[in-house]
Design an enzyme around this catalytic site. Structure first.
Site, short mmCIF file in Angstrom:
data_model
loop_
_atom_site.label_atom_id
_atom_site.label_comp_id
_atom_site.label_asym_id
_atom_site.label_seq_id
_atom_site.Cartn_x
_atom_site.Cartn_y
_atom_site.Cartn_z
N ASP A 195 -37.46 20.21 35.68
CA ASP A 195 -37.98 19.31 36.71
C ASP A 195 -36.97 19.22 37.83
O ASP A 195 -35.94 19.87 37.81
CB ASP A 195 -38.36 17.94 36.15
N LYS A 246 -41.84 15.92 39.34
CA LYS A 246 -42.67 15.15 40.28
C LYS A 246 -42.47 15.69 41.69
O LYS A 246 -41.36 16.01 42.07
CB LYS A 246 -42.21 13.69 40.31
N MET A 268 -31.65 4.98 38.44
CA MET A 268 -33.03 4.73 38.89
C MET A 268 -33.19 3.32 39.46
O MET A 268 -34.24 2.70 39.30
CB MET A 268 -34.01 4.90 37.70
N1 SAH Z 1 -30.53 12.20 32.39
C1 SAH Z 1 -30.05 11.93 33.72
C2 SAH Z 1 -30.65 10.69 34.33
C3 SAH Z 1 -32.13 10.76 34.54
S1 SAH Z 1 -32.77 9.32 35.30
C4 SAH Z 1 -28.51 11.84 33.68
O1 SAH Z 1 -27.93 11.82 32.61
O2 SAH Z 1 -27.91 11.85 34.75
C5 SAH Z 1 -32.69 9.73 36.99
C6 SAH Z 1 -31.63 8.93 37.69
O3 SAH Z 1 -30.37 9.52 37.50
C7 SAH Z 1 -31.77 8.82 39.19
O4 SAH Z 1 -32.68 7.83 39.57
C8 SAH Z 1 -30.37 8.48 39.60
O5 SAH Z 1 -30.10 7.13 39.37
C9 SAH Z 1 -29.56 9.29 38.62
N2 SAH Z 1 -29.12 10.59 39.15
C10 SAH Z 1 -29.39 11.79 38.66
N3 SAH Z 1 -28.76 12.75 39.36
C11 SAH Z 1 -28.07 12.12 40.32
C12 SAH Z 1 -27.19 12.55 41.36
N4 SAH Z 1 -26.92 13.84 41.55
N5 SAH Z 1 -26.64 11.62 42.15
C13 SAH Z 1 -26.89 10.31 41.96
N6 SAH Z 1 -27.71 9.86 41.01
C14 SAH Z 1 -28.28 10.74 40.19
#
Ligand code: SAH
Length: 504
Positions: A37, A59, A174
């Site tokens: 995704d 999405k 998020m």
């Molecule tokens: N499994 C992922 C999180 C998924 S939920 C992890 O461990 O990072 C998705 C959320 O992750 C986003 O809404 C944001 O809050 C955060 N996120 C993911 N990648 C990001 C990035 N490169 N920079 C800032 N926030 C990020």
């Protein structure tokens, strides 16, 4: 009945492809289907095998997205086809990644799987903003919390009374849509309004933005700086620390797209990354080698008929020699043949196979190559031209006009990778620089872009090697280009460094 496949849930890390684990990389390099995704760094798709099926289940803004059950079904279906499947997930698969649900679905179907953890954005974003999530004497714990609202009752699911009392670092993922609510609730339950807070968006991927403030000021700063999701919100004393390395790379924060394939672009990318840039190879073309090529077979069986072999590309050289090796044709069969190469890259490829080109034209074009060979032509010469389908007609036209006998064989074609193409188009405006190493590279890039993209590109700064490449760029309407003084990787790097410095 198919044998059961195997599913690897691989954490892709927060975005910078170098933050993928070695184990994740190894599985990606050998998988037969990858299900991904948007959050998982799409750049990682460049390392899967060419035949690997790529399935997007993310999405798109404002449009329908796959629900979790549909994604589970796709993973299971691919595994039941007997495939080795990588389910690539942003950050770590189990940190709000719904990896757990996917594992339960696999268990139910008795499909073997393995989870390969990834670096979560919760920690990576903090680190890249110079914030240690724990720090002796400052924060003894960190808590990763979802900032997502439960759709049914429009309430944050967490108990803010408890969260507000925690002394450790609070990290919300998020949470951008609810920043205001998060701040308000924490303050309501007694968190000091002067508690340091930071918001980091697009962490680790070269367009990272960081704002720091306090619970009182953070919302305003986010608005002022136009910080958007995906972002991590960090609240706690550590957000007031700054552990960012003082010696920043000279290209830190710059996004650079490189075009072209092969050694030059690999070396160039590595150098730019060393300087701190976020680099992406924008080539959406791939080399399609022709299999069971009867033309090539015939030509190779009759090598003695020829006196020259003309190579017009690195790919041509590599595919030709690979054919000889795979068919156990001893290189001594080439003795007595002269080699012509269109330019430096092609010459270097020949050298890697142990041959020194007998002729390279002064200017790197196929017309110059053909004209140069005319001057060298001797009675009885016959030329073999193993090259790409749809190659330039310069050589064959010039040879035909002068009655030089030749055999023009097509050994590969250059095709468009549609998935990559769409990704490149959607991100075109993100680049500070795009590099081009050859006129044909410019042509390959522009000819395949829609008119709209060409207009967007006219604003981007282009870095190119040589006047011919520059002329080609200008021909497509690019106004903003720099010609590297030296025709080499250091030459290109130097021009970007110089330009980036002037911008400050
Ligand atoms: N499994 C992922 C999180 C998924 S939920 C992890 O461990 O990072 C998705 C959320 O992750 C986003 O809404 C944001 O809050 C955060 N996120 C993911 N990648 C990001 C990035 N490169 N920079 C800032 N926030 C990020």
């Amino acid at each position: 009945m198919n044998k059961n496949g195997m599913v690897y849930l691989v954490g892709a890390g927060p975005g910078d492809p170098e933050l993928l684990t070695l184990k994740g990389e190894a599985r990606l390099k050998e998988c037969e289907a990858v299900i991904y995704d948007r959050l998982a760094s799409e750049r990682l798709l460049d390392i899967v095998p060419k035949e690997c099926e790529k399935i997007y289940v993310g999405k798109e803004v404002g449009s329908h997205s796959f629900n979790q059950e549909a994604i589970n079904r796709i993973i299971i279906k691919k595994a039941l086809e007997g495939k080795m499947v990588v389910r690539l997930k942003g950050g770590d698969p189990f940190v709000f990644g719904r990896g757990g649900e996917e594992v339960l679905a696999l268990q139910k179907e008795d499909i073997p799987y393995e989870v390969i953890p990834g670096i979560t954005s919760a920690i990576a974003a903090a680190a890249y903003a110079g914030i240690p999530v724990t720090h002796r004497g400052v924060s003894r714990s960190f808590h990763v919390i979802t900032g997502h609202i439960r759709a049914s009752d429009n309430q944050l699911t967490d108990n803010f009374e408890t969260l507000a009392k925690l002394e450790g670092t609070l990290i919300f993922l998020m949470g951008m849509g609810n920043l205001s609510l998060i701040v308000k609730e924490l303050c309501k339950y007694g968190k000091d309004v002067n508690t340091p807070a930071a918001v980091i968006s697009n962490a680790t991927i070269g367009k990272q933005k960081t704002v720091k403030g306090t619970l009182l000021t953070i919302e305003e700063k986010v608005l002022e700086n136009n910080i958007k999701s995906p972002a991590v919100i960090i609240i706690g004393e550590v957000a007031g620390l700054n552990m960012k390395a003082a010696a920043k790379g000279r290209l830190t924060g710059k996004r650079i797209g490189v075009t072209g394939t092969g050694q030059l672009t690999d070396k160039l990318s590595a150098k730019l990354v060393e300087h701190g840039a976020y680099v992406e190879n924008l080539s959406f073309l791939y080399v399609n080698e022709f299999e069971n090529n009867t033309e090539l077979k015939k030509a190779v069986a009759n090598l003695k008929e020829y006196t020259w072999i003309v190579f017009t590309s690195t790919n041509g050289v590599d595919i030709f020699f690979k054919y000889l090796r795979e068919h156990h044709i001893d290189y001594r069969n080439l003795s007595g043949l002269s080699f012509a190469a269109v330019g430096n890259g092609t010459q270097e490829s020949l050298l890697r196979h142990g041959f020194i080109a007998d002729y390279i034209p002064d200017t790197y074009s196929t017309a110059a190559l053909a004209n140069g060979l005319l001057n060298r032509y001797k009675e009885g010469d016959k030329v073999l031209i193993p090259r790409a389908l749809r190659g330039s007609r310069d050589i064959t036209d010039i040879f035909s006009k002068h009655f030089i006998p030749f055999t023009d064989i097509k050994i590969y074609s250059i095709e468009i990778d549609n998935e990559k193409y769409n990704r490149v188009i959607s991100e075109l405006t993100d680049y500070d620089y795009i590099t081009f190493a050859s006129a044909s590279g410019v042509e390959g890039f522009y000819e395949n872009l829609g008119e709209e993209s060409k207009i967007i590109l006219n604003k981007t700064k282009m870095i190119c090697i040589g006047d011919i490449t520059a002329k080609k760029l200008a021909g497509y309407g690019a106004a903003n280009y720099i010609i590297a003084e030296e025709y080499s990787v250091p030459g290109i790097v130097e021009s970007i460094l110089r330009d980036a410095k002037e911008l400050y």
